[in-house]
Design a protein around this motif. Structure first.
Motif, PDB file in Angstrom:
ATOM      1  N   SER A  18       0.824  -1.204   0.000  1.00  0.00           N
ATOM      2  CA  SER A  18       0.000   0.000   0.000  1.00  0.00           C
ATOM      3  C   SER A  18       0.855   1.250   0.000  1.00  0.00           C
ATOM      4  CB  SER A  18      -0.936   0.003   1.208  1.00  0.00           C
ATOM      5  OG  SER A  18      -0.191   0.045   2.402  1.00  0.00           O
ATOM      6  N   ALA A  19       0.328   2.282  -0.577  1.00  0.00           N
ATOM      7  CA  ALA A  19       1.023   3.568  -0.591  1.00  0.00           C
ATOM      8  C   ALA A  19       0.636   4.320   0.668  1.00  0.00           C
ATOM      9  CB  ALA A  19       0.636   4.364  -1.832  1.00  0.00           C
ATOM     10  N   ALA A  20       1.634   4.704   1.464  1.00  0.00           N
ATOM     11  CA  ALA A  20       1.387   5.374   2.736  1.00  0.00           C
ATOM     12  C   ALA A  20       0.785   6.761   2.530  1.00  0.00           C
ATOM     13  CB  ALA A  20       2.670   5.464   3.542  1.00  0.00           C
ATOM     14  N   GLU A  21       1.079   7.429   1.430  1.00  0.00           N
ATOM     15  CA  GLU A  21       0.620   8.799   1.222  1.00  0.00           C
ATOM     16  C   GLU A  21      -0.278   8.935  -0.007  1.00  0.00           C
ATOM     17  OE1 GLU A  21       3.905  11.491   1.170  1.00  0.00           O
ATOM     18  OE2 GLU A  21       4.696  10.749   3.043  1.00  0.00           O
ATOM     19  N   GLY A  22      -0.764   7.845  -0.546  1.00  0.00           N
ATOM     20  CA  GLY A  22      -1.615   7.922  -1.716  1.00  0.00           C
ATOM     21  C   GLY A  22      -0.808   8.223  -2.971  1.00  0.00           C
ATOM     22  N   ALA A  23      -1.470   8.828  -3.957  1.00  0.00           N
ATOM     23  CA  ALA A  23      -0.826   9.114  -5.235  1.00  0.00           C
ATOM     24  C   ALA A  23       0.344  10.075  -5.048  1.00  0.00           C
ATOM     25  CB  ALA A  23      -1.840   9.697  -6.205  1.00  0.00           C
ATOM     26  N   ARG A  24       1.425   9.804  -5.704  1.00  0.00           N
ATOM     27  CA  ARG A  24       2.642  10.607  -5.609  1.00  0.00           C
ATOM     28  C   ARG A  24       2.582  11.875  -6.428  1.00  0.00           C
ATOM     29  NH1 ARG A  24       8.167   9.113  -4.697  1.00  0.00           N
ATOM     30  NH2 ARG A  24       8.931   9.946  -6.637  1.00  0.00           N
ATOM     31  N   GLY A  25       1.937  11.813  -7.565  1.00  0.00           N
ATOM     32  CA  GLY A  25       2.011  12.948  -8.480  1.00  0.00           C
ATOM     33  C   GLY A  25       3.378  13.002  -9.136  1.00  0.00           C
ATOM     34  N   ASP A  26       3.645  14.114  -9.773  1.00  0.00           N
ATOM     35  CA  ASP A  26       4.918  14.273 -10.463  1.00  0.00           C
ATOM     36  C   ASP A  26       5.926  14.912  -9.502  1.00  0.00           C
ATOM     37  OD1 ASP A  26       6.799  14.227 -12.459  1.00  0.00           O
ATOM     38  OD2 ASP A  26       6.062  16.013 -13.464  1.00  0.00           O
ATOM     39  N   VAL A  27       6.846  14.138  -9.020  1.00  0.00           N
ATOM     40  CA  VAL A  27       7.844  14.599  -8.053  1.00  0.00           C
ATOM     41  C   VAL A  27       9.067  15.090  -8.812  1.00  0.00           C
ATOM     42  CG1 VAL A  27       9.294  13.920  -6.111  1.00  0.00           C
ATOM     43  CG2 VAL A  27       6.997  12.954  -6.348  1.00  0.00           C
ATOM     44  N   ARG A  28       9.447  16.297  -8.553  1.00  0.00           N
ATOM     45  CA  ARG A  28      10.597  16.893  -9.242  1.00  0.00           C
ATOM     46  C   ARG A  28      11.904  16.483  -8.572  1.00  0.00           C
ATOM     47  NH1 ARG A  28       8.322  19.005 -13.283  1.00  0.00           N
ATOM     48  NH2 ARG A  28       6.669  20.507 -13.158  1.00  0.00           N
ATOM     49  N   PRO A  29      13.016  16.534  -9.317  1.00  0.00           N
ATOM     50  CA  PRO A  29      14.320  16.217  -8.725  1.00  0.00           C
ATOM     51  C   PRO A  29      14.650  17.173  -7.586  1.00  0.00           C
ATOM     52  CG  PRO A  29      14.490  16.347 -11.116  1.00  0.00           C
ATOM     53  CD  PRO A  29      13.114  16.845 -10.739  1.00  0.00           C
ATOM     54  N   PRO A  30      15.521  16.746  -6.683  1.00  0.00           N
ATOM     55  CA  PRO A  30      15.870  17.609  -5.546  1.00  0.00           C
ATOM     56  C   PRO A  30      16.577  18.877  -6.002  1.00  0.00           C
ATOM     57  CG  PRO A  30      17.304  15.694  -5.629  1.00  0.00           C
ATOM     58  CD  PRO A  30      16.267  15.503  -6.690  1.00  0.00           C
TER      59      PRO A  30
END
Length: 184
Positions: A18-30
């Motif tokens: 399971s995903a702890a935080e739901g959908a990630r979306g588009d995560v950008r590089p640091p």
């Protein structure tokens, strides 16, 4: 792996990680404006999180199913990267253990996505601890996995960014084939 994008620490009743935080979306590089070690580890953790997120939320059967003719699966990629983390940081750099882990071993029957992802997180934690304890990035490790002198911590970090990025791309494609997910 960073706490802000941790995605699969639990397993649902159906065996799905399971995903702890739901959908990630588009995560950008640091956006790391830091010393070299911090920057390298930030990018490596970003990629590690991306791989784990691609395997999170996928039913075990789909996550272990080959998504391409070569037999590559989401869980197979995570299991491979777990062994590679161990081999370069623990076995080669720190010199611990008698033999490297088998980086071609498929997920074992009965091994769940949640278990494989937890093992990956543990390997990453150990790798990060070894990298943090290294006093100089130009320090060579104890041994090499290749027919070369032991590589430096800098080389290992850059290699692991390359290795993890390549497999993150594979995981992107495999996950899209499972359910159409295309976010990073």
């Amino acid at each position: 792996m960073t706490d802000t994008t941790d995605t699969a620490d639990a397993t649902d009743a159906d065996g799905t990680a399971s995903a702890a935080e739901g959908a990630r979306g588009d995560v950008r590089p640091p956006e790391a404006e830091a010393d070299e070690r911090t920057t390298l580890l930030a990018f490596l953790d970003y990629l590690r999180d991306a791989v784990a997120a691609k395997a999170a939320g996928v039913p075990d059967e789909a996550a272990r199913a080959a998504g391409v003719p070569s037999g590559t699966s989401l869980l197979g990629l995570v299991k491979h990267l777990t062994a590679v983390e161990h081999n370069w940081f623990v076995w080669a750099f720190a010199g611990e253990g008698d033999a490297p882990a088998d980086d071609g071993a498929p997920p074992a029957p009965g091994e769940t996505a949640g278990e494989i992802l937890r093992a990956y997180r543990e390997a990453v934690g150990r790798s990060n601890a070894i990298a943090a304890a290294c006093d100089r990035l130009d320090r060579p490790g104890m041994r090499s996995l290749r027919e070369t002198p032991p590589p430096t911590m800098r080389w290992i970090l850059v290699h692991m960014i390359e290795e993890t990025a390549r497999h993150a791309g594979h995981a992107d494609i495999l996950r899209e084939r499972v359910d159409g997910s295309t976010d990073r």
